[in-house]
Design a protein around this motif. Structure first.
Motif, PDB file in Angstrom:
ATOM      1  N   PHE A 142       0.820  -1.335  -0.067  1.00 11.03           N
ATOM      2  CA  PHE A 142      -0.043   0.105   0.021  1.00 11.03           C
ATOM      3  C   PHE A 142       0.693   1.230   0.043  1.00 11.03           C
ATOM      4  O   PHE A 142       0.786   2.332  -0.754  1.00 11.03           O
ATOM      5  CB  PHE A 142      -1.041  -0.185   1.047  1.00 11.03           C
ATOM      6  CG  PHE A 142      -1.545   1.275   1.563  1.00 11.03           C
ATOM      7  CD1 PHE A 142      -2.897   1.394   0.944  1.00 11.03           C
ATOM      8  CD2 PHE A 142      -0.931   2.381   2.532  1.00 11.03           C
ATOM      9  CE1 PHE A 142      -3.351   2.774   1.274  1.00 11.03           C
ATOM     10  CE2 PHE A 142      -1.510   3.329   2.675  1.00 11.03           C
ATOM     11  CZ  PHE A 142      -2.921   3.767   2.091  1.00 11.03           C
ATOM     12  N   CYS A 146       0.987   3.747  -3.039  1.00 11.80           N
ATOM     13  CA  CYS A 146       0.703   5.439  -3.059  1.00 11.80           C
ATOM     14  C   CYS A 146       1.685   6.303  -3.324  1.00 11.80           C
ATOM     15  O   CYS A 146       1.444   7.252  -3.998  1.00 11.80           O
ATOM     16  CB  CYS A 146       0.221   5.633  -1.629  1.00 11.80           C
ATOM     17  SG  CYS A 146      -1.404   4.940  -0.864  1.00 11.80           S
ATOM     18  N   LEU A 245      -7.866   3.252  -1.646  1.00 12.20           N
ATOM     19  CA  LEU A 245      -7.596   2.027  -1.112  1.00 12.20           C
ATOM     20  C   LEU A 245      -7.987   1.507   0.051  1.00 12.20           C
ATOM     21  O   LEU A 245      -8.390   0.246   0.128  1.00 12.20           O
ATOM     22  CB  LEU A 245      -6.091   1.779  -1.296  1.00 12.20           C
ATOM     23  CG  LEU A 245      -5.193   2.263  -2.798  1.00 12.20           C
ATOM     24  CD1 LEU A 245      -3.839   2.166  -2.662  1.00 12.20           C
ATOM     25  CD2 LEU A 245      -5.658   0.767  -3.527  1.00 12.20           C
TER      26      LEU A 245
END
Length: 277
Positions: A142, A146, A245
């Motif tokens: 993640f 990003c 997300l």
């Protein structure tokens, strides 16, 4: 700008990935040429040339990212005397650079102690709960995703720029966006500069929403003089990417205790919910 110092939102597991990311960022910064000189505010020409060559190799450059092509002549890190005096030498690179991979390495580069410490403070305070919710491996993926979304968004907006893009701000903005989605009512201790640094306990939605609003305003160039040197667009896109997300995880995320207004001092301490035996 408020300065967060602690969130009242305990995690269930040790945030080993967050700690590892902070450690890696600090180590890379200490290994960056010219760091020792930055402590006293002075840098020689040789140190500046070394830094320029280092960043050209490891930082992300928007026009390289967009065209997936690196220049044939780059700073070598050396100093030589030219017709107009001493300067940094340029020449063919002695390394192979991958523009997509440079986005990853750029996430661990910072331009100053203030840049580094500010990023690491936000990551330390808000990253542990996102890692706790996602798990170690998914959290790392993640974080990187990003960071890539933020960097490429900035590159598309500044497709002709040859200035290096560095810092973990885009990835950390994603962490902040996820925190806003998952823990909007978590209490966050902040310092507000008002004559003195006033400690307040505010809900996360207010702290992070205010931060995002500032980045959105700054990304338009309004209210700042350094809009060209700070990648505010990357902050905005990283934050939105983190929100998107994290959104599917909202239903299964237990909320922390809700704040009871905007409190400060002794009134802001969490009320005792158990009795000692």
């Amino acid at each position: 700008m408020v300065i967060p110092v602690h969130d009242v939102n305990p995690a269930r597991r040790t945030p080993v990935v967050t700690y590892a990311l902070i450690g890696a960022n600090v180590l890379v910064f200490l290994a960056t040429p010219g760091v020792a000189a930055s402590l006293v505010g002075e840098s020689s020409l040789a140190q500046l040339c070394q830094l320029q060559g280092f960043l050209d190799q490891w930082a992300a450059v928007p026009r390289e990212m967009i065209h997936d092509r690196t220049p044939t002549v780059v700073p070598t890190g050396d100093v030589a005397m030219g017709p107009q005096g001493p300067g940094c030498v340029v020449g063919p690179p002695d390394y192979d650079k991958s523009p997509p991979l440079s986005v990853l390495t750029a996430m661990f580069l910072h331009g100053s102690w203030l840049h580094l410490l500010g990023n690491m403070l936000f990551l330390l305070i808000f990253g542990n709960n996102i890692e706790d919710r996602l798990g170690h491996v998914r959290y790392l993926l993640f974080y990187v995703l990003c960071g890539y979304a933020a960097a490429y968004a900035f590159a598309f907006v500044n497709a002709t720029s040859g200035d290096p893009l560095i810092g973990a701000s885009g990835a950390i903005a994603g962490v902040l966006g996820a925190y806003l989605v998952l823990y909007p009512k978590a209490r966050v201790w902040v310092l507000v500069p008002f004559l003195i640094f006033l400690p307040l306990r505010l809900p996360a939605w207010l702290v992070l929403g205010f931060w995002f609003g500032l980045q959105a305003v700054y990304s338009s160039g309004a209210g700042v003089t350094d809009a060209g040197t700070v990648a505010y667009v990357a902050h905005v896109v990283g934050f939105v990417a983190g929100m998107l997300l994290a959104w599917p995880l909202r239903p299964g995320t237990p909320p922390p205790p809700e704040p009871r207004g905007l409190l400060w001092g002794r009134q802001a301490r969490p009320r005792q919910t158990w009795r000692p035996r």
